[in-house]
Design an enzyme around this catalytic site. Structure first.
Site, PDB file in Angstrom:
ATOM      1  N   HIS A   1      19.681 -24.693   2.856  1.00  0.00           N
ATOM      2  CA  HIS A   1      20.115 -24.329   1.501  1.00  0.00           C
ATOM      3  C   HIS A   1      21.632 -24.295   1.400  1.00  0.00           C
ATOM      4  CE1 HIS A   1      15.871 -23.230   1.042  1.00  0.00           C
ATOM      5  NE2 HIS A   1      16.091 -23.704  -0.163  1.00  0.00           N
TER       6      HIS A   1
ATOM      7  N   ARG B   1      16.461 -23.020  -8.981  1.00  0.00           N
ATOM      8  CA  ARG B   1      16.226 -22.117  -7.841  1.00  0.00           C
ATOM      9  C   ARG B   1      16.727 -20.720  -8.213  1.00  0.00           C
ATOM     10  NH1 ARG B   1      17.977 -26.937  -4.778  1.00  0.00           N
ATOM     11  NH2 ARG B   1      16.392 -27.441  -3.234  1.00  0.00           N
TER      12      ARG B   1
ATOM     13  N   GLU C   1       4.832 -28.115  -0.772  1.00  0.00           N
ATOM     14  CA  GLU C   1       5.859 -28.154   0.278  1.00  0.00           C
ATOM     15  C   GLU C   1       5.345 -27.591   1.600  1.00  0.00           C
ATOM     16  OE1 GLU C   1       9.269 -25.841  -0.884  1.00  0.00           O
ATOM     17  OE2 GLU C   1       8.079 -24.264  -1.777  1.00  0.00           O
TER      18      GLU C   1
ATOM     19  N   ASP D   1      10.942 -28.642   2.588  1.00  0.00           N
ATOM     20  CA  ASP D   1      10.062 -27.799   3.397  1.00  0.00           C
ATOM     21  C   ASP D   1       8.875 -28.572   3.934  1.00  0.00           C
ATOM     22  OD1 ASP D   1      11.157 -25.182   3.601  1.00  0.00           O
ATOM     23  OD2 ASP D   1      10.984 -25.059   1.429  1.00  0.00           O
TER      24      ASP D   1
ATOM     25  N   ARG E   1      14.711 -26.831   9.273  1.00  0.00           N
ATOM     26  CA  ARG E   1      15.603 -27.622   8.420  1.00  0.00           C
ATOM     27  C   ARG E   1      17.068 -27.198   8.528  1.00  0.00           C
ATOM     28  NH1 ARG E   1      13.731 -25.751   2.368  1.00  0.00           N
ATOM     29  NH2 ARG E   1      15.791 -26.381   1.696  1.00  0.00           N
TER      30      ARG E   1
ATOM     31  N   CYS F   1      11.201 -32.852  -6.078  1.00  0.00           N
ATOM     32  CA  CYS F   1      12.460 -32.125  -6.261  1.00  0.00           C
ATOM     33  C   CYS F   1      13.159 -31.865  -4.931  1.00  0.00           C
ATOM     34  CB  CYS F   1      12.241 -30.829  -7.030  1.00  0.00           C
ATOM     35  SG  CYS F   1      11.214 -29.662  -6.147  1.00  0.00           S
TER      36      CYS F   1
HETATM   37  C1  PEP Z   1      11.942 -28.201  -1.022  1.00  0.00           C
HETATM   38  O1  PEP Z   1      11.507 -27.486  -0.120  1.00  0.00           O
HETATM   39  O2  PEP Z   1      11.934 -29.448  -0.987  1.00  0.00           O
HETATM   40  C2  PEP Z   1      12.565 -27.603  -2.199  1.00  0.00           C
HETATM   41  C3  PEP Z   1      12.975 -28.327  -3.206  1.00  0.00           C
HETATM   42  O3  PEP Z   1      12.743 -26.267  -2.173  1.00  0.00           O
HETATM   43  P1  PEP Z   1      13.962 -25.566  -1.399  1.00  0.00           P
HETATM   44  O4  PEP Z   1      14.889 -26.616  -0.918  1.00  0.00           O
HETATM   45  O5  PEP Z   1      14.607 -24.632  -2.345  1.00  0.00           O
HETATM   46  O6  PEP Z   1      13.257 -24.846  -0.293  1.00  0.00           O
HETATM   47 MG    MG Z   2      11.227 -25.414  -0.492  1.00  0.00          MG
END
Ligand code: PEP
Ligand code: MG
Length: 672
Positions: free
Chosen positions: A282, A390, A524, A548, A558, A595
């Site tokens: 993130h 988010r 996800e 995810d 990640r 997304c």
């Molecule tokens: C994802 O996991 O691809 C997603 C868009 O959510 P985040 O990156 O906020 O975990």
């Molecule tokens: Mg996610």
């Protein structure tokens, strides 16, 4: 027999910390005694970093090196060579890290200490010594009192055995030898109190780190603690923090949390580099949203880059150049200019054009946001709405738990910006690598713990206040609800029950909302992908969260640079899951979009299009015209062929190379 050599300091910054370290390290390799002096300053020990620093030898200063002992001749040869080679100091260094945010920038480095502030590295004047010693004593005594209080409360709550850990810290602060060393550095060497503390303790840290005994080397943690406490007390309000920057800089840090990055003042912080990190954390996502170049996972950037060093960040290629020479600077100045000119041109050409393939298949391009302030840039680059908001970022920057009104205000502000354009508001996705500052329930495995929807289901008050705010906002705009990290049908039903409950309460209170508000889920988690056909029957839409999905499917954290090479959107397991999810959505006639970051990586656009996706929610805003250009350059038929070929490979590297080659033909400037 004592022998000596005269040699001139040639490197730009003189004998500062890094050259002094190199000199002392080298000198320590010899058995002879080694001393150094200048015209103005008396002889100091050539094996002590601190002593060497006190010479304050600038560029052009002549130093006299003396050696006495069995290996004096060779010691002097080597040390003279080191000085003549400018301590290898002005040598430009090129480092390869992980590119997380595109763009090129050239600025001076601002190195953040672990506590998030910079230690002033300066000498003081003779008449400031007394004041500085008094500050040192005051800081030591305050730190001691703090530790005593901590010891008392920890002993009371957890027992005296645990509390006694702090006794070591207290003893250290009472250590006469240590205190003498601090004040000697101030008194004899004119170092500021902060610098004296930091230097003396760093020397101890080095010594402890080099011992073999695991008990002793574990003491390093205690010294770091003492250092932080003393510095906090010394710097107090004067702390040079990120918040109070006066010049444009590149920030160099060990790591930066998503909320730290979100609060960077981008008029001053023009880019950043970190020791650790990865492309899909993130922190990286927020960095891209800020629009400043960033490279992470450099390993030892905070050790090798000094405050004030000139640094080039090439966020396109993941390259960082430290202390670049003039030729390289010129080269990068022109790359920097070309990059922005190219982006500008692409944007003006494509932002207002629809995303439609050559054979007429229409696609929606939406934006991902963390804050309502990101909506403007997305829309102006051509987003037709927001596909992922988010909302947990409302929590990350706040000391108190946001209220229903805080949520409502953020959503209303978003709606005002968007007019009738849709916004998909995702309910809180706290946990994993995003923590509310007040949270002290640290889990061992936060990505697999009480994250996201699980946290909401366990905290009904928090969840319901957000749902009320979303529903209230739905009366005024085109709002949809998105639940993150759903891993089973039962979890989805529980979440939907909350929506129903809140709706009933609002009906009773006579509060307006959109009764037909669409409810979707992120796909996800691999389990959700596997039961997507069941889930699809109970929701209005799917949004694929590849960030995810990849992490959980491939068992690759990640945010961890050590396993970043294993994190691959092109892994056949991911492509097969994508196919399954899209099929489930199509068969059940529900909408589906992507997304995750994969949706904004242009090498995958044709593949995703060919797999059947017609909705891409991407960030940062500058990516929108890039994705549009790719979509407008192919037919859907061709995209399907490409997807089929890509899915036939079983080596992710081969798949990626195949896809990159195709994208390179369309936008060669952006595929490196
Ligand atoms: C994802 O996991 O691809 C997603 C868009 O959510 P985040 O990156 O906020 O975990
Ligand atoms: Mg996610």
């Amino acid at each position: 027999m004592l022998i000596e050599r005269r040699v001139k300091i040639l490197n730009i910054n003189g004998l500062h910390a890094r050259p002094a370290t190199r000199f002392a390290e080298m000198a320590n390799k010899f058995n002879s005694d080694i001393f150094v002096r200048t015209e103005e300053k008396e002889e100091v020990n050539g094996k002590s970093i601190i002593d060497l620093l006190t010479l304050g030898a600038k560029r052009g200063t002549e130093i006299l090196i003396t050696a006495d002992g069995e290996d004096e001749e060779i010691a002097l040869d080597v040390l003279e060579g080191l000085v003549n080679d400018r301590f290898n100091e002005d040598n430009m260094e090129t480092r390869k890290g992980i590119a997380v945010a595109p763009g090129v920038v050239i600025k001076e480095a601002f190195v953040l200490e672990s506590e998030g502030y910079r230690i002033p590295r300066h000498l003081i004047k003779e008449d400031e010594i007394d004041k500085e010693i008094a500050r040192l004593e005051e800081a030591t005594s305050s730190a001691w009192k703090e530790i005593e209080k901590l010891e008392e409360s920890v002993s009371k709550n957890l027992g005296s055995q645990i509390g006694s850990i702090f006794a070591t810290h207290k003893l250290m602060l009472q250590d006469k030898q240590l205190m003498r060393e601090f004040s000697e550095r101030v008194q004899d060497n004119n170092l500021s109190a902060e610098y004296a503390v930091s230097l003396v303790l760093r020397v101890y840290i080095k010594k402890f780190e080099n011992v073999d005994d695991p008990y002793l080397s574990a003491r390093v943690g205690d010294i770091y603690d003492i250092e932080k406490r003393l510095l906090r007390n010394l710097l107090g309000e004067k702390r040079e923090e990120l918040k109070n920057l006066t010049e444009e800089v590149i920030v160099v840090a060990h790591d930066l949390s998503p909320s730290q990055i979100a609060s960077l003042d981008t008029t001053k912080v023009r880019g950043f580099v970190t020791d650790i990190g990865s492309r899909n954390s993130h922190s990286a996502i927020v960095a891209r949203a800020l629009g400043i170049p960033a490279v992470v996972g450099l390993g030892t950037a905070t050790v090798d880059i000094f405050g004030g060093d000139r640094v080039i960040i090439d966020g396109n290629r993941g390259v960082v150049i430290v202390r670049p020479d003039e030729k390289t600077i010129k080269e990068y100045q022109s790359i920097e200019k070309d990059f922005y000119v190219f982006e500008e041109k692409l944007s003006s050409e494509f932002k207002d054009l629809p995303a439609v393939t050559l054979d007429g298949r229409e696609v929606s391009i939406l934006g991902n946001i963390e804050f309502p302030r990101d909506i403007g840039p997305s829309v102006s680059q051509g987003a037709t709405g927001i596909g992922l908001y988010r909302t947990e970022f409302l929590y990350l920057g706040s000391k108190d738990i946001p209220t229903e009104e805080d949520h409502f205000n953020a959503y209303t502000q978003s709606i005002q910006e968007l007019g009738t354009k849709p916004i998909i508001i995702r309910t809180l996705d706290l946990g994993g690598d995003k923590f509310f500052p007040a949270n002290n329930n640290k889990e061992l495995n936060p990505f697999l713990g009480c994250r996201s929807i699980r946290y909401c289901l366990e905290n009904p008050k928090i969840f319901k206040s957000q749902l009320r705010a979303i529903l209230r906002a739905s009366a005024a705009g085109n709002v949809k609800i998105l639940f993150p990290m759903i891993s089973s049908l039962q979890e989805l039903r529980q979440a939907k029950d909350f929506v129903k409950e809140v709706m009933e309460e609002m009906n009773q209170e006579g509060i307006d909302f959109d009764e037909k508000i669409e409810i979707g889920i992120m796909i996800e988690v691999p389990s959700a992908a596997m039961v997507a056909d069941d889930l699809a029957k109970e929701v209005d839409f799917f949004s694929i969260g590849t960030n995810d999905l990849i992490q959980y499917t491939l068992a690759v954290d990640r945010s961890n640079d050590k396993v970043a090479h294993l994190y691959s959107p092109a892994h056949p397991a991911i492509l097969r899951l994508l196919k399954m999810i899209i099929k489930a959505a199509e068969e059940n006639n529900i909408k589906i979009g992507i997304c995750g970051e994969m949706g904004g990586e242009i090498e995958y656009t044709i593949l995703l299009l060919g797999l059947g996706l017609r909705e891409f929610s991407v960030a940062p805003a500058m990516i929108i015209p890039e994705v549009k250009k790719i979509i407008r350059s192919v037919t859907y038929e061709r995209a399907k062929e490409v997807a089929e070929t890509a899915c036939s490979y079983n080596d992710p590297a081969e798949t990626t190379e195949y896809l990159r080659n195709i994208a390179r033909e369309i936008i060669p400037e952006l595929i490196y």
